[in-house]
Design a protein around this motif. Structure first.
Motif, short mmCIF file in Angstrom:
data_model
loop_
_atom_site.label_atom_id
_atom_site.label_comp_id
_atom_site.label_asym_id
_atom_site.label_seq_id
_atom_site.Cartn_x
_atom_site.Cartn_y
_atom_site.Cartn_z
N ASN A 1 -2.61 0.74 -2.85
CA ASN A 1 -3.04 1.66 -1.81
C ASN A 1 -4.55 1.62 -1.64
O ASN A 1 -5.07 1.63 -0.52
CB ASN A 1 -2.56 3.08 -2.15
CG ASN A 1 -2.76 4.05 -1.01
OD1 ASN A 1 -3.74 4.78 -0.98
ND2 ASN A 1 -1.82 4.05 -0.06
N GLU A 2 -5.27 1.55 -2.76
CA GLU A 2 -6.74 1.47 -2.69
C GLU A 2 -7.19 0.14 -2.10
O GLU A 2 -8.14 0.10 -1.29
CB GLU A 2 -7.34 1.66 -4.10
CG GLU A 2 -7.12 3.05 -4.69
CD GLU A 2 -7.71 4.14 -3.82
OE1 GLU A 2 -8.87 3.97 -3.36
OE2 GLU A 2 -7.03 5.15 -3.58
N PRO B 1 0.79 -1.24 0.00
CA PRO B 1 0.00 0.00 0.00
C PRO B 1 0.82 1.28 0.00
O PRO B 1 0.34 2.32 -0.44
CB PRO B 1 -0.83 -0.12 1.29
CG PRO B 1 -0.85 -1.58 1.60
CD PRO B 1 0.49 -2.09 1.14
N ALA B 2 2.07 1.23 0.48
CA ALA B 2 2.87 2.45 0.56
C ALA B 2 3.66 2.72 -0.72
O ALA B 2 4.32 3.76 -0.82
CB ALA B 2 3.84 2.38 1.74
N ALA C 1 -0.83 3.37 9.89
CA ALA C 1 -2.16 2.77 9.72
C ALA C 1 -2.74 3.25 8.40
O ALA C 1 -2.22 4.18 7.77
CB ALA C 1 -3.06 3.17 10.89
N SER C 2 -3.84 2.64 7.96
CA SER C 2 -4.42 2.98 6.67
C SER C 2 -4.91 4.42 6.62
O SER C 2 -5.08 4.98 5.53
CB SER C 2 -5.58 2.03 6.34
OG SER C 2 -6.57 2.09 7.35
N HIS D 1 -9.21 -2.88 2.96
CA HIS D 1 -9.02 -3.97 3.92
C HIS D 1 -8.25 -3.53 5.16
O HIS D 1 -7.82 -4.39 5.96
CB HIS D 1 -8.31 -5.14 3.23
CG HIS D 1 -9.07 -5.69 2.06
ND1 HIS D 1 -10.12 -6.57 2.19
CD2 HIS D 1 -8.97 -5.42 0.73
CE1 HIS D 1 -10.62 -6.86 0.99
NE2 HIS D 1 -9.93 -6.18 0.09
N SER D 2 -8.10 -2.21 5.34
CA SER D 2 -7.41 -1.64 6.52
C SER D 2 -6.02 -2.23 6.73
O SER D 2 -5.60 -2.52 7.84
CB SER D 2 -8.27 -1.86 7.77
OG SER D 2 -9.51 -1.22 7.63
#
Length: 951
Positions: free
Chosen positions: A285-286, A278-279, A313-314, A291-292
Motif C-alpha cells: 500500500n505504501e 496495494p489493496a 485511485a491511490s 507510485h500512484s
C-alpha cells in the motif's frame, strides 16, 4: 490476639467495614491526589498483571491518603467491544441456538446489557479481595450514560475541528468477526509455509538482460495476485533497472501493470522482483502511494473472491483505471481455496517457476483465531499528527515523566512517525458513530438526528440513516482520565483531581492507550488561560509477571496462577480443573496436568492477601520483568507470621502493664534508643523509596527493620529490662515497644493493609497517641524526625550486637550449648570499649549467656582461647575443656584466607593510579582505613593461630 495469624478470618470482614465507613472516598480537606485505574475488560477476571499493578496503585493511594491528601482511586471497566459481543453471541448460540441476527441490533444490545448486569461485575469483586481502597461509589463503565455523552461530544468536536474524517484505507480485517481490529488485537504466529515463484510475462516484446520474456515474482499469498497493480524492482538492481517503466501482462486477468523502481524491492532477497497489491498488503500500500498505483480490492467481507473487483485511485476515490473483471472460475471461493486453484492454474499455464518451503509470520485475530486479511474498507480516522505535536512537547518539557525514563524513547519513536488512527469497528456493541447519511450518501455529524436536521435545515422528507459502525474501545478509553471525572459537566471534580497524578501501566500499551490519552486530553482539557492539561504527571511502567522459567503466563502453557488461589489456596483437583477443564486438546491437557502435578503436588496453600501484596511490591524494581517464585511468596507469608508473633510478644508484655499512659518516670535503655533511631532511618528510606516508585526498596527496608532489627534483636534486648529492670526502665521499654510497633504498623500499612489494621486496633490503646478515627488507614504516615536519631546509641548497640554475635559464632563453631554460661576475657580494650562494656553488662551477660567478663592487662595474653576481634578489642573464650584444637585452627585459617583476599583487593585498588587519580579523597581515605583495619585484624588472627598451634 489469636495464637496464629489466619488471614481468612479477618480480610473480608475488614474490607467490608472500610467500605461501609467511607474510608475509600476523597475527603473535603487536603490537596487532591488521583490515580485512574487502567480499566479491565468487563468480560475479564483478575490475573497476575492486574494484581501486580493494582498492588502498586493501592500502595500509592494509601500512602498519599495517610499523608493527608484527598485521594481518589478512580475505577471502572471497559465495555470490550469484540470480547463482550463474542461472549454473548456464544451464550445465545449455546442456550438458544440463535445468532445476533435472529435478535436484531437493538434486542441483541439489550441482551448484552442483561449479561453485563448478571456477570459483568466479576473482576470488581475480585479486586476487593486484593484490598484495593477504591471509591466504588464512583465506579464507571465506558458505556454508561456519562461516558457515552463524553465520547459523543469528543467525536463531534473532532469532526468540527477537521480532525476526524471518513476514508477508504487498508485495515486489519477479521473475516470471522467482520470488523476491523487494531494492531494490538493481532497475534503474530510463526508458521511453516511456502513461497511460490510465478512467471509474469513482459509486455510489448520486452526482454530481460539475459533474454527472457518474463520476470519471476515470489509470493506467500498467491491469491492476492488477482489484485496486483504493479511490480517493484530496486533501481540499483543491474538485472532489472532497464525494465523500469515497462509493463507486465498480468496472467489470468490480462491486466497491463507497470514495473516501478522502489527500494522496497531487496536485491538480495527472493527474486528481486516484488508483486505490488496495494489493496491487500500494508507494505504494498505504501509502495502504491509512492507510485500512484490504483488499488484493486478482490475480497468480500468473508475474504472470498469477488465476482467483480472494486477499483480505487491511490487517494481512495472510485477509479476506472482498470476493468473490474475477474476470472469467474474463482468467484465466491474462500481465499485459501482460491490459493490452491490459482497455483494450479499457473502450473497448468507453465507459469509456476518453483515452490520453496518458507518460514512465515502469520497474523491472527486474538479473539476469532482466524488469519487476518488486510482489506480496503470505509473507516473513520483521526488525524493523529496534529494531536501528537503538543503530546510530544509535554514529554519533552517534563510535564509528563516516564518511570523508567527509557520508555520515553519508545513513546517518541511512535509519536514522531504517527499514522492516522482508524477508530471505527464493524460491531453492534459499542459507541455507535454519531453520523447520519442521506439517500445521496452525504454525511452529517451531530449529537443526535434532531441536531443534525436542525443544523442542516433538513425537513422530515429527507431520510437519514445512522452509521452502523461503532467506535474502537481505545477511543473511549483515551478519554478515561477526564471522562471518568464527569467532563464536560463536572467542573468541581475536574478542578480537584485533574490532572491525575500517576498512571501505572505496562509498556505494551504505551502506543495504543497512553499516547492516545495524552493526545485527547491535551486537545480537550484546558486551564482557564487555555493551557492544555496533561492526563497524568507521571507514567510508571511496570514489567511483566512471568513464570519461574521466564516464560509469559498463558492458559495454553498451563502456567497461569490465579492471584486469588494464592490468597485463599486451592486443592490439586480444583487447580487441574481450572487449568484444563475447558480444553479441547487432550494432549495439551495431559501435558498441563503433568506440569501442574510436578509444580503443585498438593495444590496451592493459602498465603493471604498481605503476603501476596508484599511479594509483588518486593518484586517491583522499575521496568523489569518478574519471574514469579512461589518460594518467595512462602517467605513473605513467614514474614507476616513473624510480625504477628512479635506483636503478640509486645501485647503480652504491655497489655495490663504500665506503658506510661498515666505519666511516671521513664528511663530508655540503649536498646530503646537504638530501635527508635533505626526506625527513623527506616522511615526516611521508605519515604524516599515510595516517592521514587522503588517499591522493592521500600519492601526491603521494611523487611530488614521488622525481621532483623525489631524482631530478632530488639525484642531479645527488651527481656533483661522487662524481667530485671527497675520500674522506670520497664515503663520506658514498654512505652518504646508499643510506640515503635504502632508507628511501624502505619509505615507498613500501604503494602500490607489487613494485618497492620488488625494488630493496630490492639496496640493503639496502649499508646498515648490521640487518633480521631478508628482505622489505621486514615492515620498520619510516619515522618522522619532527625532529633530521634541517636547516633551514639546506634553505634553502641551495633558494638553490643557484634559482641553477642562473636560469642554466638564461637559457640556454634565449637559446638558449645547455648545454655552453658561461659567466662570471657577481653584484650585490647580502649576507653570507648570500656564505657560500652560498663553500660551494657546486663545485655551482654543475658543475651550471650556469660558467666564472667574479665579485662586483661596489656601484657597479659590470657589462657589459650578461641578468639574473635571487634575493632581493636579481642574477645577470648578459654579453650580448656571446651575446644577442638583442629576445628579452631581450621576456622582461623578460613578467616585468615578471607582477610588476605580482602587485603590484596584493597591494596590493588589503592595501587591503581586510575582509581587514586579519579576517586574523591574521602573514598580513598575510607579504603586506606579499611586496609589498616584488615591488616591489624590479620596480624591478631595470625597470632591466635600460632598460640593454638602451640597447644
Amino acid at each position: 490476639m489469636e495464637k496464629t495469624f489466619n488471614p481468612a478470618d479477618i480480610e473480608q470482614t475488614l474490607y467490608s467495614s472500610w467500605e461501609e465507613k467511607g474510608y475509600f472516598s476523597p475527603t473535603t480537606e487536603g490537596d487532591g491526589y488521583c490515580i485512574a485505574i487502567p480499566p479491565p475488560n468487563v468480560t475479564g477476571s483478575l490475573h497476575m498483571g492486574h494484581a501486580f499493578q493494582q498492588t502498586i496503585m493501592d500502595t500509592l493511594i494509601r500512602y498519599q491518603r495517610m499523608q493527608g491528601k484527598s485521594t481518589l482511586w478512580q475505577t471502572g471497566t471497559d465495555h470490550a467491544g469484540i470480547a463482550t459481543q463474542m461472549v454473548v453471541e456464544r451464550k445465545i448460540g449455546a442456550e438458544e441456538d440463535k445468532t445476533r441476527h435472529d435478535y436484531g441490533r437493538d434486542a441483541f444490545i439489550d441482551k448484552i446489557w442483561e449479561w453485563k448486569e448478571e456477570s459483568g461485575g466479576t473482576i470488581g469483586k475480585q479486586m476487593r479481595r486484593l484490598g484495593n481502597s477504591i471509591d466504588w461509589g464512583r465506579e464507571r463503565f465506558t458505556m454508561d450514560a456519562g461516558m457515552s455523552n463524553a465520547v459523543q461530544e469528543v467525536f463531534v468536536r473532532l469532526y468540527e475541528d477537521d480532525l476526524i474524517y471518513r476514508g477508504k484505507r487498508l485495515v486489519n480485517w477479521d473475516p470471522k468477526l467482520h470488523t476491523a481490529i487494531s494492531d494490538l488485537e493481532v497475534e503474530n504466529k510463526d508458521k511453516k509455509g511456502h513461497m511460490w515463484h510465478f512467471r509474469y510475462p513482459l509486455a510489448d516484446g520486452v526482454k530481460t538482460a539475459d533474454g527472457k520474456n518474463y520476470i519471476v515474482v515470489a509470493t506467500t499469498r498467491p491469491e492476492t495476485m488477482l489484485g496486483d497493480t504493479g511490480v517493484a524492482v530496486n533501481p540499483d538492481d543491474e538485472r532489472y533497472k532497464d525494465l523500469i517503466g515497462k509493463n507486465i501482462l498480468l496472467p489470468l486477468v490480462n491486466r497491463l501493470i507497470p514495473i516501478v523502481g522502489d527500494e522496497h524491492a531487496d536485491i538480495e532477497k527472493g527474486t528481486g522482483c516484488v508483486k505490488i497489491t496495494p489493496a491487500h498488503d500494508f507494505n504494498d500500500n505504501e509502495v502504491g502511494k509512492r507510485h500512484s498505483l490504483p488499488l484493486i480490492n478482490i475480497f468480500d467481507s468473508n475474504a472470498a473472491i469477488l465476482s467483480a473487483a472494486e477499483i480505487y485511485a491511490s487517494n481512495g476515490e472510485v477509479s476506472n483505471a482498470y476493468s473490474p473483471a475477474l476470472p469467474q472460475e474463482f468467484a465466491g471461493m474462500d481465499r485459501f481455496v482460491a490459493r490452491k486453484a490459482i497455483v494450479a492454474k499457473f502450473e497448468e499455464l507453465g507459469l509456476l517457476d518453483e515452490v520453496k518451503d518458507h518460514d512465515l509470520t502469520v497474523p491472527y485475530g486474538d479473539r476469532s483465531g482466524v488469519v487476518i486479511e488486510p482489506l480496503l474498507t470505509d473507516q473513520w480516522y483521526v488525524r493523529a499528527e496534529t494531536l501528537a505535536k503538543p503530546a510530544i512537547k509535554a514529554v519533552e518539557d517534563g510535564d509528563i515523566e516516564f518511570v523508567p525514563k527509557q520508555y520515553e524513547n519508545m513513546y517518541f519513536a511512535w509519536m514522531r512517525d504517527i499514522q492516522d488512527w482508524c477508530v471505527s469497528r464493524q460491531l453492534w456493541w459499542g459507541h455507535r458513530i454519531p453520523a447520519w447519511y442521506d439517500n445521496t450518501g452525504r454525511v452529517y455529524v451531530g449529537r443526535s438526528e434532531e441536531e443534525v436536521r436542525a443544523n442542516n435545515n433538513l425537513d422530515a422528507a429527507v431520510t437519514l440513516s445512522q452509521d452502523n459502525d461503532v467506535l474502537d474501545t481505545w477511543f473511549s478509553s483515551a478519554l478515561w482520565t477526564f471522562s471518568t471525572l464527569g467532563w464536560p459537566d463536572n467542573e468541581e471534580a475536574m478542578k480537584k483531581f485533574h490532572s491525575t497524578d500517576v498512571l501505572v501501566t505496562g509498556f505494551d500499551i504505551i502506543f495504543f492507550w497512553v499516547a492516545r490519552m495524552i493526545m485527547m486530553t491535551m486537545h480537550f482539557v484546558k486551564d482557564e488561560d487555555g493551557t492544555p492539561q496533561v492526563p497524568f504527571k507521571k507514567v510508571y511502567v511496570t514489567g511483566l509477571i512471568r513464570d519461574e522459567n521466564g516464560d509469559k503466563m498463558s492458559k495454553s502453557k498451563g502456567n497461569v496462577i490465579d492471584p486469588l488461589d494464592m490468597i485463599d489456596g486451592i486443592g490439586l483437583e480444583d487447580l487441574l480443573e481450572k487449568r484444563t477443564g475447558n480444553m479441547m486438546q487432550p494432549k495439551l491437557a495431559q501435558k498441563i496436568t503433568k506440569l501442574t502435578k510436578k509444580e503443585f503436588p498438593q495444590g496451592i496453600e493459602a498465603h493471604g492477601t498481605d503476603a501476596l501484596r508484599f511479594t509483588l511490591a518486593a518484586c517491583a524494581s522499575t521496568g523489569r520483568d518478574i519471574s514469579w517464585d512461589m518460594k518467595r511468596l512462602e517467605g513473605y507469608r513467614n514474614f507476616t507470621n513473624k510480625l504477628w508473633n512479635a506483636s503478640r510478644y509486645v501485647l503480652m508484655n504491655t497489655e495490663e502493664h504500665d506503658c506510661g499512659l498515666a505519666g511516671g518516670e521513664m528511663e530508655l535503655s540503649l536498646a530503646d534508643r537504638w530501635i527508635i533511631g533505626q526506625f527513623q532511618q527506616t522511615v526516611k528510606t521508605v519515604h524516599e523509596a515510595f516517592d521514587s516508585f522503588r517499591f522493592d526498596l521500600a519492601s526491603q527496608a521494611l523487611y530488614e527493620f521488622t525481621w532483623n532489627q525489631f524482631c530478632d534483636w530488639y525484642l531479645e534486648l527488651t527481656k533483661p529490662v522487662l524481667f530485671k529492670g527497675n520500674e522506670a526502665q520497664q515503663r520506658g521499654t514498654r512505652h518504646t515497644l508499643v510506640t515503635v510497633l504502632e508507628a511501624l504498623l502505619r509505615l507498613m500499612h500501604p503494602i500490607m493493609p489487613y494485618i497492620t489494621e488488625t494488630i493496630w486496633q490492639r496496640v493503639v490503646p496502649l499508646t498515648n497517641a490521640n487518633f480521631s478515627e478508628d482505622s489505621i488507614m486514615v492515620q498520619s504516615f510516619p515522618q522522619f524526625d532527625a532529633e530521634q536519631l541517636d547516633e551514639q546509641a546506634i553505634n553502641d548497640l551495633e558494638w553490643v550486637k557484634s559482641f553477642i554475635i562473636a560469642i554466638r559464632n564461637i559457640r556454634g563453631e565449637m559446638d558449645i550449648a547455648p545454655s552453658k554460661p561461659l567466662p570471657v576475657f577481653l584484650k585490647g580494650v580502649n576507653t570507648e570499649d570500656a564505657r560500652r562494656l560498663e553500660d551494657n553488662k546486663p545485655f551482654l551477660s543475658a543475651l550471650a549467656k556469660l558467666d564472667t567478663i574479665e579485662v586483661l592487662a596489656s601484657d597479659d595474653n590470657g589462657p589459650v582461647s578461641a578468639t574473635a576481634v571487634i575493632g581493636d578489642m579481642s574477645v577470648l573464650i578459654p579453650m580448656a575443656g571446651l575446644i577442638d584444637v583442629e576445628a579452631e585452627l581450621a576456622r582461623l585459617s578460613k578467616a585468615v584466607e578471607k582477610l588476605e583476599k580482602d587485603v590484596a583487593r584493597t591494596r590493588g585498588k589503592l595501587s591503581n593510579d586510575n582509581f587514586v587519580s579519579k576517586a574523591p579523597q574521602a573514598v580513598i581515605a575510607k579504603e586506606q582505613e579499611k586496609l589498616a583495619e584488615a591488616e591489624s585484624m590479620l596480624a591478631k588472627l595470625a597470632e591466635q593461630k600460632q598460640t593454638i598451634s602451640n597447644l
